[in-house]
Scaffold this motif. Sequence first.
Motif, PDB file in Angstrom:
ATOM      1  N   ILE A 194     117.966 140.656  88.689  1.00  0.00           N
ATOM      2  CA  ILE A 194     116.523 140.816  88.836  1.00  0.00           C
ATOM      3  C   ILE A 194     116.027 139.873  89.926  1.00  0.00           C
ATOM      4  O   ILE A 194     116.670 138.863  90.211  1.00  0.00           O
ATOM      5  N   SER A 195     114.910 140.207  90.507  1.00  0.00           N
ATOM      6  CA  SER A 195     114.316 139.334  91.521  1.00  0.00           C
ATOM      7  C   SER A 195     113.589 138.189  90.836  1.00  0.00           C
ATOM      8  O   SER A 195     112.998 138.351  89.777  1.00  0.00           O
ATOM      9  N   HIS A 196     113.650 137.032  91.468  1.00  0.00           N
ATOM     10  CA  HIS A 196     112.955 135.852  90.964  1.00  0.00           C
ATOM     11  C   HIS A 196     112.249 135.191  92.143  1.00  0.00           C
ATOM     12  O   HIS A 196     112.856 134.996  93.197  1.00  0.00           O
ATOM     13  N   THR A 197     110.978 134.896  91.987  1.00  0.00           N
ATOM     14  CA  THR A 197     110.205 134.295  93.070  1.00  0.00           C
ATOM     15  C   THR A 197     109.623 132.952  92.644  1.00  0.00           C
ATOM     16  O   THR A 197     109.336 132.736  91.464  1.00  0.00           O
ATOM     17  N   GLU A 198     109.476 132.088  93.625  1.00  0.00           N
ATOM     18  CA  GLU A 198     108.806 130.809  93.416  1.00  0.00           C
ATOM     19  C   GLU A 198     107.882 130.583  94.601  1.00  0.00           C
ATOM     20  O   GLU A 198     108.332 130.606  95.750  1.00  0.00           O
ATOM     21  N   VAL A 199     106.607 130.376  94.335  1.00  0.00           N
ATOM     22  CA  VAL A 199     105.659 130.070  95.406  1.00  0.00           C
ATOM     23  C   VAL A 199     105.898 128.631  95.825  1.00  0.00           C
ATOM     24  O   VAL A 199     105.877 127.718  94.991  1.00  0.00           O
ATOM     25  N   LEU A 200     106.160 128.438  97.099  1.00  0.00           N
ATOM     26  CA  LEU A 200     106.456 127.104  97.610  1.00  0.00           C
ATOM     27  C   LEU A 200     105.176 126.286  97.751  1.00  0.00           C
ATOM     28  O   LEU A 200     104.092 126.835  97.912  1.00  0.00           O
ATOM     29  N   GLN A 201     105.325 124.991  97.715  1.00  0.00           N
ATOM     30  CA  GLN A 201     104.177 124.096  97.840  1.00  0.00           C
ATOM     31  C   GLN A 201     103.784 123.865  99.290  1.00  0.00           C
ATOM     32  O   GLN A 201     102.794 123.212  99.568  1.00  0.00           O
ATOM     33  N   VAL A 202     104.586 124.389 100.229  1.00  0.00           N
ATOM     34  CA  VAL A 202     104.359 124.132 101.651  1.00  0.00           C
ATOM     35  C   VAL A 202     104.097 125.437 102.395  1.00  0.00           C
ATOM     36  O   VAL A 202     104.474 126.510 101.943  1.00  0.00           O
ATOM     37  N   ASP A 203     103.461 125.294 103.543  1.00  0.00           N
ATOM     38  CA  ASP A 203     103.249 126.438 104.419  1.00  0.00           C
ATOM     39  C   ASP A 203     104.515 126.700 105.221  1.00  0.00           C
ATOM     40  O   ASP A 203     105.445 125.887 105.247  1.00  0.00           O
ATOM     41  N   LEU A 204     104.512 127.799 105.926  1.00  0.00           N
ATOM     42  CA  LEU A 204     105.645 128.218 106.740  1.00  0.00           C
ATOM     43  C   LEU A 204     106.095 127.127 107.703  1.00  0.00           C
ATOM     44  O   LEU A 204     107.287 126.869 107.861  1.00  0.00           O
ATOM     45  N   GLU A 205     105.160 126.468 108.342  1.00  0.00           N
ATOM     46  CA  GLU A 205     105.480 125.464 109.358  1.00  0.00           C
ATOM     47  C   GLU A 205     106.219 124.254 108.791  1.00  0.00           C
ATOM     48  O   GLU A 205     106.879 123.529 109.517  1.00  0.00           O
ATOM     49  N   ARG A 206     106.100 124.022 107.496  1.00  0.00           N
ATOM     50  CA  ARG A 206     106.717 122.835 106.895  1.00  0.00           C
ATOM     51  C   ARG A 206     108.032 123.136 106.185  1.00  0.00           C
ATOM     52  O   ARG A 206     108.623 122.239 105.585  1.00  0.00           O
ATOM     53  N   ILE A 207     108.497 124.355 106.239  1.00  0.00           N
ATOM     54  CA  ILE A 207     109.799 124.685 105.662  1.00  0.00           C
ATOM     55  C   ILE A 207     110.857 124.065 106.561  1.00  0.00           C
ATOM     56  O   ILE A 207     110.874 124.288 107.767  1.00  0.00           O
ATOM     57  N   LYS A 208     111.739 123.267 105.969  1.00  0.00           N
ATOM     58  CA  LYS A 208     112.707 122.521 106.778  1.00  0.00           C
ATOM     59  C   LYS A 208     114.070 123.204 106.879  1.00  0.00           C
ATOM     60  O   LYS A 208     114.701 123.167 107.918  1.00  0.00           O
ATOM     61  N   ASP A 209     114.550 123.770 105.799  1.00  0.00           N
ATOM     62  CA  ASP A 209     115.915 124.283 105.770  1.00  0.00           C
ATOM     63  C   ASP A 209     115.958 125.746 105.363  1.00  0.00           C
ATOM     64  O   ASP A 209     115.064 126.257 104.685  1.00  0.00           O
ATOM     65  N   VAL A 210     117.049 126.387 105.744  1.00  0.00           N
ATOM     66  CA  VAL A 210     117.327 127.756 105.326  1.00  0.00           C
ATOM     67  C   VAL A 210     117.892 127.681 103.905  1.00  0.00           C
ATOM     68  O   VAL A 210     118.775 126.859 103.639  1.00  0.00           O
ATOM     69  N   PRO A 211     117.410 128.495 102.970  1.00  0.00           N
ATOM     70  CA  PRO A 211     117.953 128.418 101.608  1.00  0.00           C
ATOM     71  C   PRO A 211     119.418 128.878 101.567  1.00  0.00           C
ATOM     72  O   PRO A 211     119.833 129.728 102.352  1.00  0.00           O
TER      73      PRO A 211
END
Length: 157
Positions: free
Chosen positions: A72-89
């Motif tokens: 099943i799909s599982h989602t988590e809303v991140l606490q940061v905006d796109l510009e602050r994403i540092k790493d590829v999951p």
Amino acid sequence: AEISWLMPNLGGWFTGLTERQNMLNGWLENGRSVMKAYWLTGFTNAQGFLTGMRQEVTRQHKKDQWALDDVISHTEVLQVDLERIKDVPEEGQNIYGLFLEGSRWNRQMSSLEESEPKKLFVSMPAIYVTATTARDLKNMGVNYGPHGPYNSAVYKY
């Protein structure tokens, strides 16, 4: 006949076209290893992208004997905006480009709230999407509150 990209004017359509071209070209030239997030609304077949992501995660858990039908799909809303994403999951994908209509996202509480006056559409922060089994999701012990998780549809238009 279905229109491939629905926009009210030519300028908006062309802007969307160039943004899609930039995202897809970056993905093609650099590979998935540098794509920190994908513009979900830039895909003409977003469901196909999400299905492919589920297949990829299922293959990563081959040793755990995951079956695609059980994932099943599982989602988590991140606490940061796109510009602050540092790493590829390591597994799953980060997505962006979604909006809420008639509500807003409270980052501190990680919950939906009433929209502010005269603000019908509000952009969502980046969202981490992955796949898991229902058994593993239950074992994660994620606390969704007294009413459980809120399953929400995502509409294309």
